[in-house]
Enzyme design. Sequence first.
Site, PDB file in Angstrom:
ATOM      1  N   GLU B 103       0.767  -1.189   0.047  1.00  0.00           N
ATOM      2  CA  GLU B 103       0.041  -0.090   0.064  1.00  0.00           C
ATOM      3  C   GLU B 103       0.882   1.245   0.081  1.00  0.00           C
ATOM      4  OE1 GLU B 103      -2.533  -0.580   3.314  1.00  0.00           O
ATOM      5  OE2 GLU B 103      -4.154   0.957   2.318  1.00  0.00           O
ATOM      6  N   THR B 125       2.180  -7.957  -0.833  1.00  0.00           N
ATOM      7  CA  THR B 125       1.714  -7.897   0.896  1.00  0.00           C
ATOM      8  C   THR B 125       1.550  -9.363   0.917  1.00  0.00           C
ATOM      9  OG1 THR B 125       0.159  -7.654   2.276  1.00  0.00           O
ATOM     10  CG2 THR B 125      -0.634  -7.237  -0.018  1.00  0.00           C
ATOM     11  N   ILE B 126       2.363  -9.796   1.982  1.00  0.00           N
ATOM     12  CA  ILE B 126       2.237 -11.304   2.470  1.00  0.00           C
ATOM     13  C   ILE B 126       1.037 -11.397   3.139  1.00  0.00           C
ATOM     14  CG2 ILE B 126       3.215 -11.081   4.957  1.00  0.00           C
ATOM     15  CD1 ILE B 126       5.169 -12.990   3.788  1.00  0.00           C
ATOM     16  N   ASP B 127       0.194 -10.212   3.535  1.00  0.00           N
ATOM     17  CA  ASP B 127      -1.094 -10.457   4.308  1.00  0.00           C
ATOM     18  C   ASP B 127      -2.250 -10.592   3.275  1.00  0.00           C
ATOM     19  OD1 ASP B 127       0.253 -10.295   6.931  1.00  0.00           O
ATOM     20  OD2 ASP B 127      -0.072  -7.835   6.480  1.00  0.00           O
ATOM     21  N   GLY B 170      -0.825 -10.814  10.453  1.00  0.00           N
ATOM     22  CA  GLY B 170      -2.097 -10.274   9.911  1.00  0.00           C
ATOM     23  C   GLY B 170      -2.604  -9.201  11.305  1.00  0.00           C
ATOM     24  N   ARG B 171      -1.967  -8.015  10.971  1.00  0.00           N
ATOM     25  CA  ARG B 171      -2.372  -6.998  11.922  1.00  0.00           C
ATOM     26  C   ARG B 171      -3.834  -6.495  11.787  1.00  0.00           C
ATOM     27  NH1 ARG B 171       1.604  -4.702  15.000  1.00  0.00           N
ATOM     28  NH2 ARG B 171       3.259  -5.966  14.282  1.00  0.00           N
ATOM     29  N   ARG B 265      -0.072 -23.347  25.538  1.00  0.00           N
ATOM     30  CA  ARG B 265       1.227 -22.788  25.238  1.00  0.00           C
ATOM     31  C   ARG B 265       0.893 -22.130  24.034  1.00  0.00           C
ATOM     32  NH1 ARG B 265       2.010 -24.061  29.430  1.00  0.00           N
ATOM     33  NH2 ARG B 265       3.699 -25.352  30.522  1.00  0.00           N
ATOM     34  N   GLN B 273       7.878 -16.575   8.660  1.00  0.00           N
ATOM     35  CA  GLN B 273       6.775 -16.615   7.764  1.00  0.00           C
ATOM     36  C   GLN B 273       7.061 -15.875   6.490  1.00  0.00           C
ATOM     37  OE1 GLN B 273       2.666 -16.064  10.071  1.00  0.00           O
ATOM     38  NE2 GLN B 273       4.324 -15.331  11.261  1.00  0.00           N
TER      39      GLN B 273
END
Lengths: 341, 341, 341, 341
Positions: B103, B125-127, B170-171, B265, B273
């Site tokens: 972006e 974008t990896i997302d 993934g924000r 855990r 990633q």
Amino acid sequence: MRIGVLTGGGDCPGLNAVIRAVVRKGVGVYGHEFVGFCDGWRGPLEGETVPLDIQAVRGILPRGGTILGSSRTNPLKIEGGVEKIKGNLAEAGVDALIAIGGEDTLGVAKRLFDQGVKVVGVPKTIDNDLNATDYTFGFDTAVNIAVEAIDRLHTTAESHHRALICEVMGRHAGWIALHAGMAGGANVILIPEKPFDIDRVCAYVESRFQTRYAPIIVVAEGAHPIEGQMTLQAGELDAFGHVRLGGIGEMLAKEIEKRTGKEARTTVLGHIQRGGTPTAFDRVLATRFGLQAIDAVHDGEFGVMVALRGTDIVRAGLGEATKELKTVPVGRYEEAEVFFG
Amino acid sequence: MRIGVLTGGGDCPGLNAVIRAVVRKGVGVYGHEFVGFCDGWRGPLEGETVPLDIQAVRGILPRGGTILGSSRTNPLKIEGGVEKIKGNLAEAGVDALIAIGGEDTLGVAKRLFDQGVKVVGVPKTIDNDLNATDYTFGFDTAVNIAVEAIDRLHTTAESHHRALICEVMGRHAGWIALHAGMAGGANVILIPEKPFDIDRVCAYVESRFQTRYAPIIVVAEGAHPIEGQMTLQAGELDAFGHVRLGGIGEMLAKEIEKRTGKEARTTVLGHIQRGGTPTAFDRVLATRFGLQAIDAVHDGEFGVMVALRGTDIVRAGLGEATKELKTVPVGRYEEAEVFFG
Amino acid sequence: MRIGVLTGGGDCPGLNAVIRAVVRKGVGVYGHEFVGFCDGWRGPLEGETVPLDIQAVRGILPRGGTILGSSRTNPLKIEGGVEKIKGNLAEAGVDALIAIGGEDTLGVAKRLFDQGVKVVGVPKTIDNDLNATDYTFGFDTAVNIAVEAIDRLHTTAESHHRALICEVMGRHAGWIALHAGMAGGANVILIPEKPFDIDRVCAYVESRFQTRYAPIIVVAEGAHPIEGQMTLQAGELDAFGHVRLGGIGEMLAKEIEKRTGKEARTTVLGHIQRGGTPTAFDRVLATRFGLQAIDAVHDGEFGVMVALRGTDIVRAGLGEATKELKTVPVGRYEEAEVFFG
Amino acid sequence: MRIGVLTGGGDCPGLNAVIRAVVRKGVGVYGHEFVGFCDGWRGPLEGETVPLDIQAVRGILPRGGTILGSSRTNPLKIEGGVEKIKGNLAEAGVDALIAIGGEDTLGVAKRLFDQGVKVVGVPKTIDNDLNATDYTFGFDTAVNIAVEAIDRLHTTAESHHRALICEVMGRHAGWIALHAGMAGGANVILIPEKPFDIDRVCAYVESRFQTRYAPIIVVAEGAHPIEGQMTLQAGELDAFGHVRLGGIGEMLAKEIEKRTGKEARTTVLGHIQRGGTPTAFDRVLATRFGLQAIDAVHDGEFGVMVALRGTDIVRAGLGEATKELKTVPVGRYEEAEVFFG
């Protein structure tokens, strides 16, 4: 409702993911019951079933193969086959059938639907050559396995200044060769759709040897030379007295050695392309196919198969799958040709 | 023509594949010349370049990262930044620019185009949260890495009757969590788009412990509880006197332990990633993006970015990429919910 | 000191790790200088060298193959070969030579040492059949690649109720077959050390088909039946008119099909076993071999090769490597036989 | 004979391979019967068992975790624990017990043996820190997982000119860090055995940034600075108000950023190191351990554990395993130091 499920044709990573999704949603959300038929159409033909419930599909998502077994049994080629199936489905109390398979399996499904059986199809072909869907599951896994092999071949080829040929699946369509070759940095890709010119292949090989890299050739098992080239000679005997001449990959190696004077070796990937755990892409696609298939059954929409269009899973006519083979279009092959030589 | 290339923003498997395709076709087919700008917009801003020819792109197809380097330098936030860039592009004799990035990078590209610079964008974008394209490269690799980790977590969770939480990237959009969770057989998937109900999460965890399997929870780093739940407490100290409280994954583990009495855990996948060799899917997509980008330059069509639609690579307006975030639609999340618990 | 390095024989994952360790410690710790000879003994024979410094070995640790190239050139079979090498080593100002290779390469090294050349050897054979060392690097990688393939074959074999045969490397020693078969859960393992009884193999195949699993047979390329069994017939022609009969794997498939009436298919792993990135085990072993080799040179101890004994890297006489082949002992094969059938 | 089997302590790839080998040879060759105890010592303590026959061990060879479950239950810390176990073993008709586990599990086994119970031990620790054996299974898998992660971190580190820190398992012994760091091409490796000098670490980081590569630091979770350095400050809050300070990896990142002015990021591998399918090395080692364990039982040799010495599987006293921790010797660490910086 009581729903039958079967898997037909060559196995393919993702079959279990489809079965699991069908059963998980069918039982958990819709409250249906399931019965598994063994080994493709052999199951309903001979009335052989296995239990298929939530317990049976636990843990199968990452597993290759199919828990239902498969076969190439084609009831259309068996006298009274279709009638027998209708009888056995009725006897097993099956209200609807989900058939997971390729052209042949879906062809039978279509015939059954035309005769009143409530069928939904899920397309499956590792070769990615079904027309009605953007991709089929299993294809991405096969391509990744081939690319991993090609990555390995690069370093050994370079160390020995050899040409290495990797023969992949694809009898009628070159999708696996195209994608694996493009992703693997192949210097030449040969597909069934376009008869190759052995002189040009050898020119690419020679030019590659001018760099410090070595040529990698990816060839679909169904690729063949333009007519008149590479006339088959009787196979030479090796040290053990075995005839060494095999498929197109080995023929190509021999021909390249003869014409360029360079060593060439062939690796035939074979069955490892279709076994083992599916990639994430194939697991997601197969899962979504399964969900859509059980939705179609629940909606009472039969005679359809599920399909991927862009990022959506849609329903298409069962006939569409079997209309014509989806081969590699000229434009896609030309993209790859940029990297030849 | 002399064409500049840069890569901006977080790195992503496939960047090198784009660069290679651009250069291979640009030089080999169209006869253009190239120059690489270092570290995203820092390169043209400070006039720092590297040679970019056929030799420079040999062997980079399977390599993660970017041979051009990257940075988050944003010239729009720098006084006179855009002017400096225009000056340096002119000085480097650059006729056109290919900007590969997300972006922010494409936003700068758009601004430059509006001011007369000949720019083509390649979305990255990896997302997978860019609106104008079905998929972006790097995403498939990230998902596969996450799934491999989740596959491993299953057996260790079962052996110890523990809940295991896997925190993925993934924000703002939950695509990686959604796909990795679906492919990995997660029992719960938590994404930023849908605030989660901790009571329901715990109910899934409890019900999973009734089987012989153990719960695996995949959570996007940007996921959060519905308001009022899980109020943050000051982190407890561990044996070394370190405060142990971290991101959402660790918060979740603590909360699940407190509420269910079961061990939980967390594994935070982090940077693994985005590094390393791309999957076949990403290599093919990135290569095709690169080919289309250089075609657009050659066609003199600027102010566009390349995009995937179904199986086709098309051109879209540069503005489209930055219009709005592509988040996970409700329907896709509901598909996954079938498998919760 | 000025030290020459060469790699001879078939390539093997870990060669680059040896080279890197030699150079990193040689330059960084001892202050030596290096020169690389190209393509095994061809390099010193023809006086062809490449620069070999810290820069040249950056980033090569995870890469398969060898940056120095390899060949099977054997100077002992060339009139005046050894003298030419001595002359070219002197001309290149080389004080000592590190020769990395298998039986043949080390045999030449021994001959050179006997004639006064300062040589240290590093043993290399993907087949793990060198007597003086517990393991050689490359072997672990080859075994892991084979096991990954076998894991994949299991599911496809089961789905189709087929026997699947996996042919792995090992002309004279069955180490790869033994380890890969044991790790892959093979139902039969066939090695060159023990001629097999085809009746017994078929009995195992039949008994396996009684379970819901399918037989996987791992066969070393050098395995053979006990005398008189499986007399070779002229190869049958397939649909394309190609003779299909290949190595022992394919012969076995045909024989099993004929005798059991079940389908059998063969996968020949071939060159993918020796290419690509080494496993952690091989990278550590190769690195430690390289460190010990340069230490030996620095200590002025020549005519030795490095070797693994337990967890220690030691030095052994160059002659030891070439004394006799390390084949699979009866006891190790009997361990594996527990799982047959 | 009726033989009990249990797995205790943290899980480890290869546990199922041991169980399978024990049962396959025990039933198939010796004609014994088996019973599985659940969750380590909790099973015999509470008399909880599962059936353990040929059927139960089918297909488990490649699976991580343990089909018997595990726990850290220590009967020595429970009033009357040992007596209860003896009673329950008798009640279950168990003639002998095979205990698979680490220091704690084998310590209990030793105590039981001293009190007349017929026990054979199989050593298990992913950390490879048991004295009596060259290697333990699970270690090779953990190292390979870490190396794969480190391979990925290299490219992302380089693209962003960042230091990347990879925290691996190893509270008291640095074996995983040593091997993974050496195989992964780490620039610094930090282990519990040798308190590190943060100034020296930063010097390595700085010098690495002079090349076009970026620093990768592999740190065992139990590593720590020399006294007085890196005094812990109260954790800073991040954007979400979370305290971000975690284990040694994150502390290190903060400290490096502060001292060098370069970005540093940490990845904590955590539980993915112990889950999932074992490598070939671990499958073979675990299988051979299982075979030797059942042989010892059959031979009536109790109070022993199995161990690897070179390429042989031998028997050692149960006491040996628990005598002292096998830590990384100075010489092995010095080998790795050659590559620092």
